[in-house]
Design an enzyme around this catalytic site. Structure first.
Site, PDB file in Angstrom:
ATOM      1  CG  ASP A  22      -1.636   1.180   1.536  1.00  0.00           C
ATOM      2  OD1 ASP A  22      -2.181   1.754   0.574  1.00  0.00           O
ATOM      3  OD2 ASP A  22      -1.705   1.589   2.721  1.00  0.00           O
ATOM      4  CG  ASP A  24      -1.492   7.637   0.357  1.00  0.00           C
ATOM      5  OD1 ASP A  24      -0.430   8.179   0.011  1.00  0.00           O
ATOM      6  OD2 ASP A  24      -2.526   7.689  -0.334  1.00  0.00           O
TER       7      ASP A  24
HETATM    8 MG   LIG Z   1      -2.837   3.191   3.451  1.00  0.00          MG
END
Ligand SMILES: [Mg+2]
Length: 193
Positions: A22, A24
């Protein structure tokens, strides 16, 4: 097979395991209630470029899957996201870190789009593009339950970055929990040492 045996098996398999990241909250700081719309709003979490460089030694391909509904909302454009990613990749390169491909989903949460996490669309797309990917031989690292659901739906090993209290609440969904990507990379390094 318990998760410790599984991660050892994964690291010792003949073909290198794939790693899904992932973005962010794992690689860069997430902006609460907002989006990273330009390179100057992009801030690496301390140690994450070095962590990716270290993880590159054990995992291949290393792929980012990221929801970016700021595009769907019209808050930012595909082009602006591309500039953010160019900036990120350039800086990762300086640390010897390599990302094989970035998949992003611009769709709104309300759209029900199959590419948007927690749906596994981006992971499935990556599997089509990289024939060596076996989900059973892959791990996903994320700071949201939606990332863990992508892993659960495809059969990956799920690594949560965040509060261990949350991890304890979802023992079937979260196989490992670390404070940061750097801590996960250290764990992998030590397993292999
Ligand atoms: Mg995230």
């Amino acid at each position: 097979m318990n998760v410790h045996k599984r991660i050892s098996a994964l690291l010792n398999s003949e073909t290198p395991p794939a790693l899904f990241l992932d973005r962010d909250g794992v690689i860069n700081r997430r902006i609460e209630g907002g989006y990273v719309k330009s390179p100057d709003e992009f801030e690496f979490i301390e140690g994450s470029p070095e962590a990716i460089a270290q993880l590159n030694r054990f995992f291949s391909p290393v792929i980012i899957i990221t929801n970016q509904q700021g595009i769907g909302k019209g808050v930012m454009s595909d082009k602006e996201l591309e500039l953010v990613h160019d900036h990120m990749l350039k800086n990762l390169e300086k640390h010897g870190a390599h990302i094989d491909r970035i998949y992003y989903c611009p769709a709104l949460e309300s759209s029900g789009d199959p590419c948007r996490k927690p749906s596994p669309g981006m992971a499935l797309k990556a599997k089509k593009d990289f024939h060596q990917i076996r989900f059973q031989n892959s791990a996903i690292v994320g700071d949201s339950l939606s990332d863990m659901l992508v892993g659960a739906r495809t059969g990956m090993l799920n690594v949560f970055i965040g509060n261990p209290e949350i991890a304890r609440k979802y023992p079937r969904l979260i196989h490992f929990c670390f404070n940061s990507l750097a801590e996960f990379a250290r764990f992998i390094h030590n397993l292999h040492a």
